[in-house]
Design a protein around this motif. Structure first.
Motif, PDB file in Angstrom:
ATOM      1  N   SER A  30     -29.002 -66.140  -2.440  1.00  0.00           N
ATOM      2  CA  SER A  30     -29.247 -64.496  -2.448  1.00  0.00           C
ATOM      3  C   SER A  30     -30.513 -64.522  -2.253  1.00  0.00           C
ATOM      4  O   SER A  30     -30.767 -63.215  -1.422  1.00  0.00           O
ATOM      5  N   PHE A  54     -20.120 -57.765  -2.275  1.00  0.00           N
ATOM      6  CA  PHE A  54     -20.932 -58.861  -2.260  1.00  0.00           C
ATOM      7  C   PHE A  54     -20.044 -59.914  -2.672  1.00  0.00           C
ATOM      8  O   PHE A  54     -19.886 -61.022  -2.076  1.00  0.00           O
ATOM      9  N   LEU A  55     -19.532 -59.729  -4.069  1.00  0.00           N
ATOM     10  CA  LEU A  55     -18.707 -60.723  -4.629  1.00  0.00           C
ATOM     11  C   LEU A  55     -17.344 -61.032  -3.810  1.00  0.00           C
ATOM     12  O   LEU A  55     -17.036 -62.345  -3.423  1.00  0.00           O
ATOM     13  N   ILE A  98     -29.769 -56.430  -5.854  1.00  0.00           N
ATOM     14  CA  ILE A  98     -28.610 -56.021  -5.581  1.00  0.00           C
ATOM     15  C   ILE A  98     -27.707 -57.392  -4.958  1.00  0.00           C
ATOM     16  O   ILE A  98     -26.810 -57.824  -5.516  1.00  0.00           O
ATOM     17  N   PRO A  99     -28.319 -58.009  -3.738  1.00  0.00           N
ATOM     18  CA  PRO A  99     -27.599 -59.272  -3.379  1.00  0.00           C
ATOM     19  C   PRO A  99     -27.508 -60.271  -4.454  1.00  0.00           C
ATOM     20  O   PRO A  99     -26.775 -61.205  -4.561  1.00  0.00           O
ATOM     21  N   LEU A 100     -28.762 -60.476  -5.258  1.00  0.00           N
ATOM     22  CA  LEU A 100     -28.863 -61.447  -6.454  1.00  0.00           C
ATOM     23  C   LEU A 100     -27.474 -61.193  -7.472  1.00  0.00           C
ATOM     24  O   LEU A 100     -26.663 -62.086  -7.509  1.00  0.00           O
ATOM     25  N   MET A 101     -27.248 -60.059  -7.821  1.00  0.00           N
ATOM     26  CA  MET A 101     -26.083 -59.744  -8.638  1.00  0.00           C
ATOM     27  C   MET A 101     -24.752 -60.139  -7.871  1.00  0.00           C
ATOM     28  O   MET A 101     -23.932 -60.562  -8.548  1.00  0.00           O
ATOM     29  N   GLY A 102     -24.827 -59.450  -6.842  1.00  0.00           N
ATOM     30  CA  GLY A 102     -23.360 -59.800  -5.786  1.00  0.00           C
ATOM     31  C   GLY A 102     -23.092 -61.215  -5.778  1.00  0.00           C
ATOM     32  O   GLY A 102     -22.108 -61.579  -6.049  1.00  0.00           O
ATOM     33  N   VAL A 103     -23.991 -62.112  -5.349  1.00  0.00           N
ATOM     34  CA  VAL A 103     -23.759 -63.296  -5.186  1.00  0.00           C
ATOM     35  C   VAL A 103     -23.615 -64.027  -6.485  1.00  0.00           C
ATOM     36  O   VAL A 103     -22.744 -65.098  -6.587  1.00  0.00           O
ATOM     37  N   MET A 104     -24.462 -63.624  -7.657  1.00  0.00           N
ATOM     38  CA  MET A 104     -23.999 -64.360  -8.835  1.00  0.00           C
ATOM     39  C   MET A 104     -22.697 -63.696  -9.278  1.00  0.00           C
ATOM     40  O   MET A 104     -21.933 -64.753 -10.170  1.00  0.00           O
ATOM     41  N   ALA A 105     -22.108 -63.029  -9.094  1.00  0.00           N
ATOM     42  CA  ALA A 105     -20.571 -62.314  -9.387  1.00  0.00           C
ATOM     43  C   ALA A 105     -19.902 -63.421  -8.621  1.00  0.00           C
ATOM     44  O   ALA A 105     -18.993 -63.859  -9.117  1.00  0.00           O
ATOM     45  N   ALA A 106     -19.996 -63.639  -7.357  1.00  0.00           N
ATOM     46  CA  ALA A 106     -19.188 -64.745  -6.629  1.00  0.00           C
ATOM     47  C   ALA A 106     -19.448 -66.046  -7.300  1.00  0.00           C
ATOM     48  O   ALA A 106     -18.484 -66.710  -7.455  1.00  0.00           O
ATOM     49  N   LEU A 111     -18.159 -69.459  -1.549  1.00  0.00           N
ATOM     50  CA  LEU A 111     -18.728 -70.242  -2.570  1.00  0.00           C
ATOM     51  C   LEU A 111     -17.309 -71.051  -3.380  1.00  0.00           C
ATOM     52  O   LEU A 111     -17.643 -72.300  -3.975  1.00  0.00           O
ATOM     53  N   ILE A 124     -21.850 -54.656  -5.736  1.00  0.00           N
ATOM     54  CA  ILE A 124     -21.598 -55.881  -6.030  1.00  0.00           C
ATOM     55  C   ILE A 124     -20.259 -56.564  -5.929  1.00  0.00           C
ATOM     56  O   ILE A 124     -20.299 -57.601  -5.544  1.00  0.00           O
TER      57      ILE A 124
END
Ligand SMILES: Nc1ncnc2c1ncn2[C@@H]1O[C@H](COP(=O)(O)OP(=O)(O)OP(=O)(O)O)[C@@H](O)[C@H]1O
Ligand SMILES: [Mg+2]
Lengths: 251, 263, 312
Positions: free
Chosen positions: B215, B158-159, C47-55, B166, B155
């Motif tokens: 995503s 990705f962040l 996994i990608p969802l949580m990653g992008v959501m963190a961003a 973003l 995570i």
């Protein structure tokens, strides 16, 4: 070969389809929108084919079917293998799909990690992964970018790395969605030369008719979820009636 | 447009830059723990720890004052510690008259307040140095090796990757808002606070949906390259002998700091 | 201003070692639970969802709006993340955000990161989700009102926890830090509530499926209603207690060994010793043992260094 009026009845391009054979593919998005409405297409070893058509024609949707990300009604065969659930991994290794937006394609912090992602997930050994990453970066002339951060790259560089991310999987078919969109003239020229040199069968969707003319011997025209023309690029570009009917322009 | 104002990493050809990221992370954490353990008023130890930071700055080729210049960020938080000036019993040093209240600063209070600030300030400098000499992806690898669960490090990766994408989007949204929030001459632009908050909320909602859809596309890109729910990474770092020597030296120095602070 | 932190990220140095470690313990436990829960229940898309959501949370924290007098409101995001992603995924997302803020911007310290994650990530998500979850089958207006209150209370909860940790570390005075933190954050929480509600309203309008039956948002069990309600009640009851009887609380903290006698003037060296090693001889022995251990570690490191040999 004579091509084609604006009907569904046109002579299929003369090829057995040993790399890719799509037969009567239908697909609707969950919201009910019909995006593919009976698409048939064959690709042979060494073909370099342009896929053109107006916005919303269904090009991207078709491409997503080629390695099983979307699954519509109809047949998709890759190298003679019918696309099904249990041979998905094998097919995904053979079809290298590069998405339109390189920021979606490059999801790792560094270039190396991104190019290594495919081979790693194919279960290759570490040494093999490394040598494939090097070879793929070499092929797109980006060896010195190995340890760079993805978000620092220019759009043109991102596009080339995006191609490397699938080249490292040694695909037998390269599928590119609008690779030249958003590139400046020099980056675009570099990309065209790169695609010309790559010795792989490829299907490339694009709105760049100049590139189609320069690079692709064969062109497939799609509109409203169908293939409306398929033949030698020179013939298709001559057919003004066809071009205007599908929102295309002569280069 | 890139958003690099964020990344504190500074490329240099220095010994510290080439040190194994795990070593750097562990030393930084030990150093910060050591600061927390130092008693109030351990001036020798504080000085020694500062020397440690300064030398690390020099070795990193970033310049002696590099972390010092960037370390004021923790200062505003010092406000929360201000009460110790008055509340800890001790000899009065001076008094402040504020409206009807009379605040008396005690020597013990002052000692504690200054000690808190110094501990914080030393620790912040070490953290700044850590990220200035270590690329963020290497930091993530270090965390992986240090047994931080893979879900979390993924995570974080990705962040880090999409942070830049973003935030660019946020700035485009903010710019669009600015371009449209014209004000008639003489009057303030925009409606009440609630209205402005709603505009901000809509922007957040918009950003959420775009991120959500992104995503999905990223997931597709992963699946297309063979992802089936398990992530593999390849980031072996090999400890060199210099990594071990530096660790030994750092442990020794931190131990000396503690001894200075206690005896 | 590019990046305006919320006055809740504690830097290193402001919490004592004991409080930091205790908070790390709680945080590690809850995050570990969140990981095992998400591993079990969530698809590979997560996994990608949580990653992008963190961003997303990170970027959304930069959206601000002018309030008054040069200050501006913005988002912390714990409640919003938990509401749209479900409680466990929301917690992981917030954890990642706080880790990156600390590592990349030194916004919040490393040793105190456990506390920061607890205050701004875990507590906010639990309260925010719990209160919102209680309105599951209600009308849109009720839902949004609950989300607003949940967002406000999530910020207050974080602020209260921060205040308590500062007090237990001997950094702030209980009588002052609680009203001050809660007072400031009552306003900040108001901005949080406004943005959270408008963002949710926007999502409900454009993609209601993301918040409806069967969405990630609905994944949290009804137990969360209890958890959220409990924390909310604790916050509401504790705050007045803290301001009405600070001496009582101080005594409790002293009995537990958090606040030591340094505050009654036992001399500088007594200040920051480990509480249960208060007696002088015990700490001498401990120092001796630690010294031997340290020398051992150094010897091992040098030994390995020699064996590793110089490599590129
Ligand atoms: N996720 C989706 N949900 C619903 N409809 C979609 C979705 N993605 C695409 N469509 C619709 O399907 C049709 C085909 O879209 P597709 O993206 O395949 O077109 P395209 O030929 O790639 O167009 P472009 O040249 O703009 O990239 C369009 O009408 C589009 O609106
Ligand atoms: Mg497309």
């Amino acid at each position: 070969m004579p091509v084609t009026h604006i009907t569904n009845q046109f002579p299929q391009h003369d090829c057995g389809g040993d790399v890719l054979a799509v037969n009567d593919l239908h697909f609707s998005y969950p919201d009910g929108h019909v995006a593919l409405n009976g698409v048939s297409l064959k690709l042979c070893e060494g073909d370099k084919v342009a896929l053109v058509g107006p916005n919303g024609a269904g090009k991207s949707t078709l491409m997503l079917h080629l390695n099983g990300i979307l699954g519509g009604r109809g047949e998709v065969e890759v190298a003679g293998m019918r696309l099904m659930r249990d041979n998905l991994p094998a097919i995904r290794a053979m079809v290298g799909l590069v998405f339109q937006n390189p920021d979606d394609q490059l999801f790792s912090p560094t270039v190396f990690e991104d190019v290594a992602f495919g081979p790693l997930h194919m279960g290759l050994s570490e040494a093999e992964v490394r040598s494939r990453v090097d070879a793929a970066l070499e092929a797109v002339r980006m060896t010195t970018y190995r340890d760079r951060l993805s978000h620092h790259l220019s759009v043109g560089e991102k596009k080339r790395i995006a191609i490397a991310t699938v080249l490292s999987m040694k695909p037998s078919l390269l599928v590119l969605d609008e690779p030249s969109a958003g590139l400046d003239p020099r980056a675009r020229r570099t990309l065209i030369n790169l695609l010309r040199e790559l010795p792989i069968t490829m299907l490339v969707s694009t709105h760049d008719m100049k590139m189609v003319q320069d690079l692709f011997p064969r062109t497939v025209v799609m509109d409203e979820g169908r293939v409306v023309a398929d033949g030698p690029t020179a013939d298709i570009l001559k057919n003004e009636e066809l071009l205007t009917a599908h929102g295309l322009e002569k280069p | 447009m890139h958003f690099d104002a964020f990344d504190r990493y500074h490329e240099r050809e220095s010994f510290l830059h080439h040190l194994d990221p795990r070593v750097k992370v562990v030393i930084a954490i030990l150093f910060i723990v050591s600061n927390a353990l130092l008693p109030d008023g351990a001036w020798d130890a504080f000085l020694f720890a500062w020397a440690f930071v300064l030398i690390a700055n020099v070795v990193s080729k970033l310049g002696v004052g590099y972390t010092f210049k960037r370390s004021i960020i923790a200062l505003p938080f010092a406000l929360v510690a201000i009460t110790v000036l008055f509340s800890i019993p001790g000899k009065p040093v001076f008094s402040l008259q504020f409206l009807m209240w009379n605040f008396t600063v005690t020597d013990m209070g002052l000692l504690r307040f200054v000690s808190i600030l110094i501990r914080s300030w030393l620790s912040v400098q070490m953290a700044i140095l850590l990220v200035s000499v270590t690329r963020f992806p290497d930091l993530i690898h270090a965390l992986e090796h240090l047994r931080v669960p893979a879900v979390l490090t993924t995570i974080i990766a990705f962040l880090y990757r999409y942070l830049f994408v973003l935030t660019d989007e946020v700035f485009r949204l903010l710019r669009a808002r600015e371009a449209r929030s014209a004000a008639a001459a003489g009057s303030r632009s925009g409606g009440g606070v609630a209205w402005r908050a709603r505009v901000a909320g809509n922007m957040a909602g918009q950003l959420f949906l775009r991120s959500y859809e992104r995503s999905d596309r990223i997931y597709n890109a992963m699946v297309a390259r063979g992802y089936v729910g398990h992530l593999y990474t390849l980031n072996p770092h090999e400890m060199k002998s210099s990594d071990y020597y530096v660790s030994a030296l750092a442990v020794a120095l931190i131990f000396i700091t503690q001894m200075l602070g206690r005896f | 201003m590019l990046y305006s932190p919320i006055p809740m990220h504690i830097p290193d140095g402001f919490l004592s070692l004991i409080v930091s470690i205790l908070c790390w313990g709680v945080t590690a436990g809850v995050v570990g639970l969140a990981i095992s829960k998400t591993n079990k229940s969530l698809g590979e898309k997560q996994i990608p969802l949580m990653g992008v959501m963190a961003a997303f949370i990170f970027a959304a924290q930069m959206i601000n709006f002018p309030v008054a007098g040069g200050t501006s409101g913005h988002l912390l995001g714990g409640a919003l993340a938990a509401i749209v992603l479900g409680p466990w995924a929301g917690m992981l997302v917030m954890t990642a955000v706080i880790v990156v803020q600390a590592l990349l911007f030194q916004d919040g310290g490393l040793l105190v990161m456990g506390a920061n994650i607890l205050n701004m990530g875990l507590a906010t998500a639990a309260v925010g989700y719990g209160l919102y979850r209680s309105t599951f089958n209600q009308s849109r207006t009720v839902k949004l009102a609950a989300a607003g209150f949940a967002a406000w209370l999530s910020v207050m909860t974080g602020a209260l926890l921060t205040a308590l940790q500062l007090w237990l570390s001997g950094t702030s005075d209980l009588q002052i830090v609680i009203p001050a933190m809660l007072g400031v954050h009552a306003l900040i929480g108001f901005g949080e509530a406004l943005i959270t509600v408008s963002a949710l309203a926007f999502i409900l309008q454009t993609r209601p499926d993301l918040l409806g039956e069967g969405s990630e948002s609905a994944r949290g069990s009804r137990i969360w209603v209890g958890v959220g309600g409990f924390i909310a009640l604790a916050v509401v009851l504790f705050s007045p207690l803290a301001s009405s009887d600070p001496d009582g609380l101080n005594r409790v903290a002293m009995d537990l060994g958090f606040i030591d006698t340094a505050q009654s003037g036992a001399g500088p060296l007594a200040g920051y010793t480990v509480p249960f090693l208060a007696s002088a001889s015990a700490s001498k022995i401990a120092a001796g043992v630690i010294g031997v251990l340290v020398v051992g570690v150094i010897v091992i490191l040098i030994g390995r260094g020699i064996k590793a040999g110089p490599q590129s």
